[in-house]
Design a protein around this motif. Structure first.
Motif, mmCIF file in Angstrom:
data_model
loop_
_atom_site.group_PDB
_atom_site.id
_atom_site.type_symbol
_atom_site.label_atom_id
_atom_site.label_comp_id
_atom_site.label_asym_id
_atom_site.label_seq_id
_atom_site.Cartn_x
_atom_site.Cartn_y
_atom_site.Cartn_z
ATOM 1 N N SER A 234 -19.444 -47.371 35.891
ATOM 2 C CA SER A 234 -19.653 -47.250 34.445
ATOM 3 C C SER A 234 -19.710 -48.611 33.766
ATOM 4 O O SER A 234 -19.162 -49.599 34.263
ATOM 5 C CB SER A 234 -18.511 -46.435 33.828
ATOM 6 N N PRO B 56 -18.730 -49.827 30.029
ATOM 7 C CA PRO B 56 -18.174 -49.406 28.731
ATOM 8 C C PRO B 56 -19.104 -49.644 27.554
ATOM 9 O O PRO B 56 -19.148 -48.835 26.618
ATOM 10 C CB PRO B 56 -16.890 -50.244 28.624
ATOM 11 N N SER B 57 -19.851 -50.738 27.579
ATOM 12 C CA SER B 57 -20.755 -51.020 26.455
ATOM 13 C C SER B 57 -21.825 -49.939 26.335
ATOM 14 O O SER B 57 -22.211 -49.553 25.223
ATOM 15 C CB SER B 57 -21.400 -52.396 26.628
ATOM 16 N N LEU C 172 -21.494 -46.835 27.372
ATOM 17 C CA LEU C 172 -20.834 -45.602 26.944
ATOM 18 C C LEU C 172 -20.591 -45.619 25.437
ATOM 19 O O LEU C 172 -20.759 -44.599 24.766
ATOM 20 C CB LEU C 172 -19.509 -45.429 27.694
ATOM 21 N N LEU C 173 -20.188 -46.772 24.903
ATOM 22 C CA LEU C 173 -19.960 -46.870 23.462
ATOM 23 C C LEU C 173 -21.245 -46.654 22.679
ATOM 24 O O LEU C 173 -21.224 -46.149 21.554
ATOM 25 C CB LEU C 173 -19.358 -48.236 23.120
ATOM 26 N N ALA D 163 -21.481 -42.992 22.158
ATOM 27 C CA ALA D 163 -20.177 -42.374 21.924
ATOM 28 C C ALA D 163 -20.264 -41.191 20.957
ATOM 29 O O ALA D 163 -19.772 -40.097 21.260
ATOM 30 C CB ALA D 163 -19.189 -43.420 21.411
ATOM 31 N N TRP D 164 -20.885 -41.386 19.783
ATOM 32 C CA TRP D 164 -20.935 -40.310 18.806
ATOM 33 C C TRP D 164 -21.769 -39.135 19.304
ATOM 34 O O TRP D 164 -21.370 -37.959 19.162
ATOM 35 C CB TRP D 164 -21.483 -40.833 17.477
ATOM 36 N N GLY E 213 -22.381 -38.413 22.475
ATOM 37 C CA GLY E 213 -21.649 -37.808 23.581
ATOM 38 C C GLY E 213 -20.500 -36.959 23.108
ATOM 39 O O GLY E 213 -20.203 -35.893 23.682
ATOM 40 N N LEU E 214 -19.826 -37.399 22.029
ATOM 41 C CA LEU E 214 -18.715 -36.619 21.486
ATOM 42 C C LEU E 214 -19.193 -35.279 20.948
ATOM 43 O O LEU E 214 -18.561 -34.236 21.177
ATOM 44 C CB LEU E 214 -18.012 -37.420 20.390
ATOM 45 N N ASN F 148 -25.491 -41.977 31.008
ATOM 46 C CA ASN F 148 -24.425 -42.462 30.121
ATOM 47 C C ASN F 148 -23.824 -41.326 29.300
ATOM 48 O O ASN F 148 -22.599 -41.255 29.119
ATOM 49 C CB ASN F 148 -24.968 -43.552 29.193
ATOM 50 N N PHE G 261 -19.948 -39.949 29.516
ATOM 51 C CA PHE G 261 -19.074 -39.884 28.350
ATOM 52 C C PHE G 261 -18.530 -38.463 28.162
ATOM 53 O O PHE G 261 -17.351 -38.278 27.821
ATOM 54 C CB PHE G 261 -19.825 -40.333 27.095
ATOM 55 N N ILE H 69 -14.511 -37.289 28.023
ATOM 56 C CA ILE H 69 -13.917 -36.483 26.959
ATOM 57 C C ILE H 69 -13.297 -35.217 27.536
ATOM 58 O O ILE H 69 -12.172 -34.820 27.179
ATOM 59 C CB ILE H 69 -14.974 -36.127 25.893
#
Length: 586
Positions: free
Chosen positions: A289, A291-292, A294-295, A298-299, A301-302, A364, A368, A372
């Motif tokens: 992974s 992290p950059s 994934l960020l 992020a929204w 994916g959430l 990605n 994510f 979660i």
């Protein structure tokens, strides 16, 4: 030189993974999340700065690691459990996965502004419940769930990968324009389930036959022999176009449900290999992974994760499992424990390797969503179980299991039970336990004190009780030490023999046999011998057959299952020889 560095790094990562598992329960975080965190910290954007972006290698290593986890899960899933829950589990692993993939895919298409097919591809990738995640979370949750619920979750997670693979491959073909005909896709679906199940069944039976007959000179080779057959099942099914994951799981079930030599050693070894597989799998996926990246999703994916957890999974569960008479709170729990883990991430590498457009975004987003799911659902599982009043704290792990069926099969084993304060045996003298023939308490450890068991010995909470018994009697004796035994019918062909001094009250208390109303009070304290000696109205003098049937009729009228009556009173005639004989089921 690089190989030495690689070995060093592998050892360090393994140590970190094992150490992190020690803090899992204290932190309230599932072990798989900690393993992923270790990998992410060691990755190219973490503290370790280890560069790793080889999706093909990750797919291959991940498949082998998942096979080890599934094989161990199969070894610990009894055939009786599968027979009990195969219908709802099959519905969840087919219809449930399809509905979950469809609803999540539509949401992903809208949230990520993807065309319909790539959105459905993402839904298919995260549509299945992950076996590695479910086994890891159930193992580390500290909960003992109802047997039917646990079996449904385990069998569903172990058998739903073929559906997810079928949907993923089919949609990839449609997106890239290399889609086969509808007939070819249907054959792929049948092959995934059919070939996988058949290969697992055949290899599992062959493994049972070989392990019991090969008579190896070195006992340590038996666990490796079992492992070899597990890998054969996986590889054979995959080569023939079936699901290797399903095959290795089925092979484990067949082997684990059979009577085999060195059973304890085989189970202990594969418990270790499953832990190794989990550590390698999730640490490696953490390394994979960024992290950059994934960020960056992020929204989105959430939002997809919320739709998956709160909408898609519950609808799929209620539509698939409701017809099988689960209670509402059990359906709610099944809806919540739709854990995602290694399989979705592994499937997400398929589009990357096939060159599917926007595959990096799909990977990605899938990663994510898995994070979660693992954090929220895995962490909250004990809380949700308590809120729904499902399950109880798990019993302590036995300190020791003694292997007595070494090079030859012996119909017996020695088990170490820890006496729980709420167990039926707590505070009871051994002579009052109504132990059947074939069961013997051999040793009791109380703290550092060794007690030689006698009839007047009282079992105290915290005692370690070593019990020698015939293998077929283990489920029966488990009830005595279970603080919350579940009602279950005894097999009608289970050979039992009780001392004639055993009373109906003892059978009712320790084995759950319903107590007839006509035999309440003082009558319940009478021995089986005394009850059978009583003449029933209309019985000819000395008609023992009629007396036995009279007791059986009373039990059935009180609500006892016929199987219980068959086992405890006998189908025809219960012979006993005076005060020294046994009342037996012949």
């Amino acid at each position: 030189m690089w190989i030495n560095v690689a070995v060093l790094l592998a050892g360090v990562l393994l140590l970190l993974g094992i150490t992190s598992s020690k803090f899992s329960a204290r932190l309230g975080v599932p072990v798989l999340v900690l393993f992923l965190t270790v990998g992410m910290l060691a990755g190219s954007e973490g503290l370790g700065r280890i560069p790793f972006e080889n999706y093909g290698l990750a797919n291959s290593v991940g498949s082998v690691a998942l096979a080890l986890i599934l094989f161990d899960g199969g070894l610990r899933t009894s055939l009786a459990s599968v027979q009990q829950v195969w219908k709802p589990a099959l519905a969840l692993s087919t219809v449930g996965v399809l509905l979950t993939a469809l609803i999540t895919g539509l949401a992903a298409s809208w949230v990520l502004k993807l065309p319909m097919l790539p959105g459905l591809l993402l839904g298919s990738i995260v549509g299945s419940t992950d076996a590695a995640a479910v086994f890891a979370v159930l193992r580390s949750s500290g909960l003992k769930l109802p047997e039917r619920l646990t079996s449904t979750l385990e069998v569903e997670s172990g058998s739903n990968d073929p559906m997810a693979i079928f949907l993923t491959l089919g949609l990839m073909g449609m997106i890239t324009g290399r889609a086969d005909s509808a007939q070819a896709l249907a054959l792929l679906f049948v092959a995934q389930f059919g070939v996988g199940s058949l290969a697992g069944l055949l290899v599992g039976r062959l493994a049972t036959w070989a392990i019991n007959r090969i008579n190896l000179d070195y006992p340590g080779l038996y666990p490796l022999l079992a492992l070899a057959f597990g890998l054969v099942a996986f590889g054979l099914a995959a080569v023939l176009g079936g699901s290797g994951f399903l095959a290795v799981y089925v092979a484990g079930i067949v082997l684990g449900s059979s009577s085999i030599v060195f059973r304890r050693g085989i189970l202990s070894f594969h418990d270790a290999t499953a832990w190794l597989g989990q550590i390698v799998l999730f640490v490696m996926l953490g390394l994979l992974s960024f992290p950059s990246r994934l960020l960056a999703v992020a929204w989105e994916g959430l939002l997809i994760a919320l739709v998956l957890i709160l909408v898609a999974r519950p609808i799929a569960v209620w539509a698939s499992a409701w017809p099988f008479r689960f209670r509402s709170r059990e359906l709610a729990f099944l809806s919540w424990v739709g854990l995602k883990g290694a399989v979705p991430i592994t499937l997400a590498t398929f589009p990357l390797m096939a060159g599917v457009p926007q595959s990096q975004l799909i990977f990605n987003a899938a990663f994510f969503v898995v994070l979660i799911s693992a954090i929220t659902q895995g962490w909250s599982l004990p809380l949700v179980a308590r809120a729904l009043q499902i399950g109880r704290p798990a019993d302590p792990i036995p300190a020791l299991s003694v292997e007595i069926n070494a090079l030859r099969h012996v119909d017996g084993e020695i088990l170490d039970y820890t006496v729980n304060a709420k167990a039926p045996v707590a505070g009871q003298q051994l002579r009052d336990l109504a132990l059947p023939d074939g069961v013997l308490v051999t040793l009791i450890l109380r703290g550092r004190e060794v007690l030689m068991p006698r009839g007047t010995t009282t079992l105290m909470p915290g005692d370690h009780v070593f019990v020698a018994l015939r293998i077929s009697l283990e489920p029966l004796i488990n009830r005595l030490f279970d603080p919350d035994p579940e009602p279950s019918a005894l097999p009608s062909d289970l050979p039992l023999s009780f001392n004639p001094a055993t009373t109906l009250a003892q059978l009712h208390r320790f084995y759950g046999l319903p107590l007839p109303l006509e035999m309440a009070g003082s009558a319940a304290a009478q021995s089986l011998e005394a009850l059978l000696a009583q003449s029933a109205p209309g019985d000819a003098p000395g008609n023992a057959h009629g007396k036995a049937l009279r007791v059986g009729v009373l039990l059935i009228q009180a609500g006892a299952e016929p199987e219980h009556v068959t086992v405890l009173i006998a189908r025809h005639l219960l012979p006993f020889q005076g005060h020294g004989g046994d009342i037996a089921h012949q």
